[in-house]
Design a protein around this motif. Structure first.
Motif, PDB file in Angstrom:
ATOM      1  N   GLN A  57      -1.088 -11.041  12.582  1.00 52.73           N
ATOM      2  CA  GLN A  57      -1.840 -10.639  13.700  1.00 52.73           C
ATOM      3  C   GLN A  57      -3.122 -11.319  13.620  1.00 52.73           C
ATOM      4  N   ALA A  92       0.321  -8.472   9.511  1.00 55.95           N
ATOM      5  CA  ALA A  92       0.355  -7.312  10.453  1.00 55.95           C
ATOM      6  C   ALA A  92       0.565  -5.936   9.768  1.00 55.95           C
ATOM      7  N   GLY A 130      -2.335  -4.127   8.194  1.00 53.44           N
ATOM      8  CA  GLY A 130      -3.642  -3.488   9.051  1.00 53.44           C
ATOM      9  C   GLY A 130      -4.813  -4.018   8.958  1.00 53.44           C
ATOM     10  N   GLU A 131      -6.038  -3.293   9.016  1.00 54.41           N
ATOM     11  CA  GLU A 131      -7.108  -3.999   8.839  1.00 54.41           C
ATOM     12  C   GLU A 131      -7.412  -4.130   7.396  1.00 54.41           C
ATOM     13  N   VAL A 133       3.338  -2.227   0.464  1.00 54.40           N
ATOM     14  CA  VAL A 133       3.400  -1.254   1.929  1.00 54.40           C
ATOM     15  C   VAL A 133       4.867  -0.876   2.086  1.00 54.40           C
TER      16      VAL A 133
END
Length: 622
Positions: A482, A529, A532-533, A563
């Motif tokens: 991302q 992506a 996440g953040e 993850v």
């Protein structure tokens, strides 16, 4: 005299002196001979270089008062003995090429160093010559004398560090020093499976502490037998064979299954051209190979042999030759990681036998003793009727016979859900994980095999299957990235920024895109992506630490796989779910076809296999 060298005046200029031979040897001994185990290592390596096929190691008082090494090697002549005790005199190299080293020793420092700090007696006989003996004590060389010896060499070192008594204060306890000697002998025994080794403690009476006779057969069979003697049958029975090659480097040895892990790194042995080493880069590669299979508090077990041309590795970077430096550092590291992972993948669903052993150990039978007299041994008429009734087939659990004592029966609640299971076909029972027969507590699958039974943790097994599926999808489709609306700028030192940019291509394949931003700054354009953040600066600093320490970073890949592991946990069959027989069998078949399914994502076993003979032993039927 001023102790601070920065404040020395011109009139106090220190005088440069040439150290005498004895002082130089004692200084060299401080690097080569750190403790009695160091002396044993140097002397046994000399015996191996001499072509010995039988080596006997004896010591007293943990090596402080006596170390004696006896071998049947090529031996030395009377003219060789004084030269062997001179510094930098060796038969291993001619000095023209310090990279073409094919022996354990090559510096010519061990014997003169030992003679400088102890009382050393060297007795040797070469084929076709008479035996001779020489003694050196505290660096003072004695004359060569005739001696009696059939063949080979006997090196006897007494009163180690008597010439440097301060070193004795830094030695550990006798128990610790004796253990260090045993570790050295066992490591060298693993490196030379065709050589016989014995280790004896002769402090009071001669006690044989270790013995390994020369092995026979081809290399892998001989090595497996030697590892069984040194590390025990548990390791050799639960290790996979390694045989991989890349760019002129060959990796052989054995790596234990992930379910055979240790609480400390006590069974990790590395050899480069059969030289035992403790190299930080190679140990890091071993950890990386098991990164996806073990939790942080568990350590893999492995015996790895890396062989290459001597010119490709420098063994002259450490006084004790315990560390090496490869010309292409990434090649051996990549070979270890891919070689071990490929071997573990070929092992498929296999789990270590120690899992079954621990299970059987938990099922303690009644203690042995005089045969107990059961009521069935003197049955009454009512007991016989009740026994016959208990053996009759029942249509439901509610029809269970009542105790013949006349006590009111309590409602029976089954702890297992047993569906009407069709008779297991021979094809299914012949499969490694057998045919599903029942489900216990809505979490454990009981399967029948030809030789016993298998108990499967359905959640742990399915979690691993989903995880492997997600990893395969990621490998095929790549890691989605991302783009950051505003690139994150991270400042580094020029050298750190250059090191990170060298790894930019590898990081981009994992979804992390970086580029230079002027000076020593780095701009982070894209992040994975799936994470996440994230704090891109903190992640880059973690990656940099691994690059500096190991030459390669797996930090980002580890975070992505963590993850995926959590996703697999949430997407797998939950504990408490009832499964039909068809579903249970389908899970067993998928486990058989999926690599690494013998352990969950945290390194715990997913199933336990019990042999029928072991089960019968629990009930005293053998």
């Amino acid at each position: 005299m001023n102790a601070d060298p920065r404040n020395i005046s011109a009139n106090e200029r220190p005088v440069i002196r040439q150290l005498d031979e004895a002082a130089a040897n004692r200084i060299a001994a401080g690097e080569v001979v750190e403790r009695p185990a160091s002396a044993v290592k140097e002397l046994v390596e000399n015996a191996l270089d001499a072509g010995a096929r039988r080596i006997d190691v004896a010591y007293a008082d943990a090596g402080k008062t006596l170390i004696r090494i006896t071998d049947d090697g090529c031996g030395m002549t009377a003219e060789d003995l004084p030269l062997a005790l001179s510094r930098h005199a060796t038969s291993k190299i001619d000095g023209s090429d310090l990279l073409n080293i094919r022996s354990f020793g090559f510096r010519g420092e061990a014997l003169p160093s030992l003679g400088a700090v102890g009382r050393l007696t060297l007795t040797s006989r070469a084929e076709g010559f008479d035996a001779a003996q020489i003694t050196v004590a505290g660096g003072q060389l004695g004359p060569v004398k005739p001696a009696a010896l059939t063949r080979g060499t006997v090196v006897e070192l007494r009163d180690l560090f008597y010439a440097t008594p301060a070193r004795l204060k830094f030695l550990r306890s006798d128990r610790a020093e004796a253990q260090a000697i045993a570790d050295v002998v066992k490591r060298l025994a693993m490196a030379a499976p065709y050589v016989s080794f014995t280790l004896r403690d002769v402090s009071a009476e001669s006690r044989e502490l270790f013995r390994a006779d020369a092995e026979q057969g081809e290399l892998f069979d001989a090595l497996a037998a030697r590892l069984g003697r040194v590390l025990g049958r548990a390791f050799s029975d639960n290790a996979v064979r390694l045989n991989a090659e890349r760019e002129g480097l060959r990796l052989t040895g054995y790596a234990a299954l992930p379910t055979y892990s240790r609480g400390a790194a006590i069974e990790q042995f590395l050899f480069v051209n059969h030289r035992p080493v403790r190299d930080k880069m190679l140990l890091g590669a071993l950890r990386a190979a098991y990164m996806d299979f073990l939790s942080r508090d568990r350590h893999p077990a492995a015996v790895l042999f890396l062989d290459c041309e001597p010119e490709r590795v420098d063994v002259n970077v450490h006084p004790a030759k315990a560390e090496v430096r490869f010309r292409e550092a990434g090649v051996p590291r990549g070979l270890i990681v891919t070689g071990i992972r490929h071997a573990l993948a070929e092992a498929g669903h296999r789990a270590s036998s120690t899992v079954a052993t621990a299970t059987l150990g938990a099922m303690q039978p009644e203690p042995a003793g005089p045969p107990r007299l059961y009521q069935m041994d003197r049955p009454s008429y009512g007991a016989i009727r009740s026994a016959y009734a208990a053996q009759m087939p029942l249509s439901s659990f509610d029809e269970a016979p009542q105790p013949f004592t006349g006590a009111p029966a309590e409602p029976f609640t089954p702890s297992a859900r047993v569906e009407p299971v069709p008779e297991a076909t021979p094809e299914l029972t012949r499969r490694p994980l057998g045919a599903a027969r029942a489900q216990l507590h809505e979490n454990y699958i009981v399967a029948q095999t030809e030789t016993g039974m298998v108990l499967v943790d359905q959640h742990a097994a399915h979690e691993r299957l989903v995880y492997e599926r997600l990893k395969k999808q990621m490998a095929e489709k790549g890691v989605a990235a991302q783009a950051l609306l505003i690139p994150e700028i991270v400042e580094f030192s020029p050298s750190d920024a250059a090191r990170l940019l060298e790894a930019a291509a590898d990081l981009e394949r994992l979804g992390l895109t970086i580029e230079p931003f002027g000076g020593a700054a780095i701009a982070v354009r894209e992040t994975p992506a799936i994470l996440g953040e994230i704090d891109a600066g903190a992640l880059l600093r973690d990656v940099l630490d691994e690059l500096s320490d190991l030459g390669e970073s797996l930090k980002l890949q580890a975070r992505i796989e963590a993850v995926l592991s959590r996703m697999a946990c949430h997407g797998s069959i939950r504990s408490g779910r009832q499964m039909r027989v068809e579903e249970m069998n389908a899970l067993l078949r998928e486990m058989e076809a999926t690599p690494h399914s013998g352990q969950c994502n945290h390194g715990r076993p997913t199933y336990v296999e019990l042999k029928l003979s072991d089960i019968e032993r629990l009930f005293g039927r053998t």
